[in-house]
Design a protein around this motif. Structure first.
Motif, short mmCIF file in Angstrom:
data_model
loop_
_atom_site.label_atom_id
_atom_site.label_comp_id
_atom_site.label_asym_id
_atom_site.label_seq_id
_atom_site.Cartn_x
_atom_site.Cartn_y
_atom_site.Cartn_z
N UNK A 230 63.47 55.50 55.74
CA UNK A 230 62.40 54.57 56.14
C UNK A 230 61.90 53.78 54.94
N UNK A 231 61.58 54.48 53.85
CA UNK A 231 61.07 53.79 52.65
C UNK A 231 62.14 52.87 52.05
N UNK A 232 63.38 53.33 52.06
CA UNK A 232 64.48 52.50 51.55
C UNK A 232 64.63 51.23 52.39
N UNK A 233 64.40 51.37 53.71
CA UNK A 233 64.54 50.23 54.62
C UNK A 233 63.43 49.21 54.45
N UNK A 234 62.31 49.60 53.86
CA UNK A 234 61.24 48.65 53.57
C UNK A 234 61.64 47.71 52.42
N UNK A 235 62.54 48.22 51.58
CA UNK A 235 62.94 47.47 50.38
C UNK A 235 64.27 46.74 50.58
N UNK A 236 65.23 47.39 51.25
CA UNK A 236 66.61 46.89 51.28
C UNK A 236 66.78 45.47 51.84
N UNK A 237 66.02 45.04 52.87
CA UNK A 237 66.21 43.66 53.34
C UNK A 237 65.89 42.62 52.28
N UNK A 238 64.85 42.89 51.47
CA UNK A 238 64.48 41.96 50.39
C UNK A 238 65.56 41.97 49.31
N UNK A 239 66.08 43.17 49.03
CA UNK A 239 67.17 43.28 48.04
C UNK A 239 68.36 42.47 48.52
N UNK A 240 68.67 42.58 49.81
CA UNK A 240 69.83 41.87 50.38
C UNK A 240 69.67 40.36 50.29
N UNK A 241 68.57 39.84 50.82
CA UNK A 241 68.38 38.39 50.88
C UNK A 241 68.28 37.79 49.48
N UNK A 242 67.48 38.43 48.61
CA UNK A 242 67.32 37.92 47.24
C UNK A 242 68.66 37.95 46.51
N UNK A 243 69.38 39.06 46.63
CA UNK A 243 70.69 39.17 45.95
C UNK A 243 71.65 38.09 46.44
N UNK A 244 71.72 37.88 47.75
CA UNK A 244 72.64 36.88 48.31
C UNK A 244 72.29 35.48 47.83
N UNK A 245 71.00 35.13 47.88
CA UNK A 245 70.58 33.77 47.50
C UNK A 245 70.72 33.53 46.00
N UNK A 246 70.41 34.55 45.20
CA UNK A 246 70.57 34.41 43.74
C UNK A 246 72.05 34.22 43.40
N UNK A 247 72.92 35.02 44.00
CA UNK A 247 74.36 34.90 43.74
C UNK A 247 74.89 33.53 44.14
N UNK A 248 74.41 33.00 45.29
CA UNK A 248 74.90 31.71 45.79
C UNK A 248 74.34 30.54 45.00
N UNK A 249 73.02 30.55 44.77
CA UNK A 249 72.35 29.38 44.20
C UNK A 249 72.40 29.33 42.67
#
Length: 459
Positions: free
Chosen positions: A398-417
């Motif tokens: 549960x606690x990991x799931x509070x963080x992981x979506x932000x990790x996913x989106x930020x990581x994807x956008x940083x890698x792309x942009x």
């Protein structure tokens, strides 16, 4: 020859019927699921080129993206079906059929009310949504895509209520029967696609109706058939709806709800991120790789899916040796699937060409490589997550799931942009965001089973 066949049949029979009753049930489900999922894979592989041929790659990308965006409606499930899965399994294991029926009836009533309200709200909001801007498509497609969005949204709302029957099957350690329902829906969809190709001009609206109506017809039939037969004593009744029981479902469901949100953000936003930063044809390339290596995860799920509800029963009865033995068998399966995936990676370009036709979709090796890595990480994580879900040890997840979506989106956008990484950035980001699966979940399993720890580990 007859002697050989008889010996083989006897060997298979002994293998299936040897061992703990729980293990026998799992093995039979695995065998049935292999046959059903094998059929599902074949249908899926046939449907992709047929659908692309019917509406072209760009419009197929629109269909995939809008399906992903609208799938966010599953947020409103608030984890109820997963909560029902554990509570139903616990009630049935305790022999309390009346309580199990109350849980089933209450779940149908709650989800029916929730999705009815959500659907009405969407109908009000839909005319104000500019889908051409949301999906990055030409303005002249706005009306067609808006209508498609209403069709897909309606489908998702109805199917979430009707799919409670598959939750009951899975909770009853019969995932193969749940898979059969999905397979029949796929087959009917394939039939409709063939009919459209032969009888109708290219149309996203007709495609949406065909692909959404088929599963609903099968699900409706499954509800009537199973509640009139095998699960008659659990059949939902208005008189059995007890909203005081919803607290049990919601308390457990809240954890699953947050975990589900994280899952949807990590897997359903990929198409949207690609469409916004690349184009809808790249959405198709990503989904082809996802489907190709996803076959491995499908195989893994066939074996692992029964482990959730079986773990619920085993842990309640203190059968720790059985759990340890099961994990060892799953580790062996992981190694075999990893070796298979290496062969799939080396042959990927040839397979894409044979599958889709030469030059239809351009997929570079990097995208396949990261798809290969992503699915191997996901498969490794699966057995531990299923076990923890089964025993309702959800707090760390549960606690990991509070963080992981932000990790996913930020990581994807940083890698792309900022690093100008291609479409495979979404796979890299998904691996990074799955830190619960390949770090926390195995650690939690070790603490509970190997070291007999409780506290935060078992909550």
């Amino acid at each position: 020859m007859n002697k050989l066949q008889s010996k083989t049949a006897a060997l298979v029979f002994n293998l299936l019927n040897k061992g703990h009753e729980r293990s026998i049930k799992i093995k039979k489900n695995i065998l049935e699921s292999i046959l059903i999922k094998g059929g599902s894979v074949l249908v899926s592989l046939v449907m992709v080129p047929l659908t692309i041929d019917y509406i072209n790659p760009s419009r197929y990308g629109i269909w995939l993206t809008i399906s992903s965006v609208v799938a966010w409606v599953s947020f409103f499930d608030i984890g109820l079906t997963q909560g029902l899965r554990n509570k139903f399994a616990q009630a049935k294991a305790a022999g309390d059929d009346d309580r199990a029926q109350v849980y089933v009836s209450t779940a149908y009533a709650l989800l029916g009310l929730i999705f009815c309200v959500v659907w009405l709200l969407f109908l009000v909001v839909s005319p104000f949504l500019n889908w051409s801007t949301i999906l990055g498509i030409t303005a002249n497609m706005r009306a067609e895509v808006s209508t498609l969005a209403v069709i897909v949204f309606t489908y998702f709302c109805i199917q979430f209520v009707l799919k409670i029957i598959t939750t009951i099957l899975i909770a009853d350690q019969s995932p193969s029967k749940a898979a059969l329902i999905d397979f029949l829906g796929q087959v009917l969809s394939l039939v409709f696609i063939v009919v459209l190709i032969r009888m109708a001009d290219s149309s996203l609206i007709l495609l949406g109706i065909a692909l959404c109506l088929s599963p609903l017809v099968i699900l409706l039939g499954a509800n009537f058939f199973l509640f009139a037969g095998k699960y008659q004593k659990y059949r939902p009744k208005i008189s059995k709806v007890n909203f005081s029981y919803s607290k049990d479902l919601l308390n457990l469901g809240l954890f699953f709800f947050v975990i589900q949100i994280a899952f949807i953000i990590q897997y359903q936003t990929a198409n949207f991120i690609i469409a916004q930063n690349f184009n809808t044809e790249d959405v198709v390339s990503y989904n082809i790789v996802f489907k190709y290596f996803g076959v491995l995860e499908m195989v893994s799920i066939i074996f692992v899916a029964p482990f959730w509800s079986a773990s619920t029963e085993a842990f309640m009865k203190g059968d720790i040796p059985w759990i340890k033995s099961s994990i060892k068998h799953y580790n062996t399966l992981n190694i075999l699937l990893a070796l298979t995936s290496i062969i799939m990676l080396l042959l990927s370009s040839k397979v894409y060409e044979l599958w889709l036709g030469k030059g239809i979709v351009d997929i570079n090796f990097q995208l396949s490589l990261w798809g290969f890595l992503f699915f191997n990480v996901s498969i490794f994580s699966g057995k531990y997550v299923e076990f923890l879900n089964g025993i309702s040890a959800l707090r760390l997840q549960f606690f990991a799931s509070l963080i992981s979506p932000f990790v996913y989106i930020i990581s994807a956008l940083v890698l792309i942009k900022y690093f100008h990484v291609g479409v495979h950035a979404v796979f890299i980001a998904a691996i990074v965001a799955n830190f619960n699966g390949f770090i926390l979940a195995p650690l939690q399993y070790f603490q509970i089973i190997e070291r007999n720890k409780r506290g935060i580990w078992a909550k």
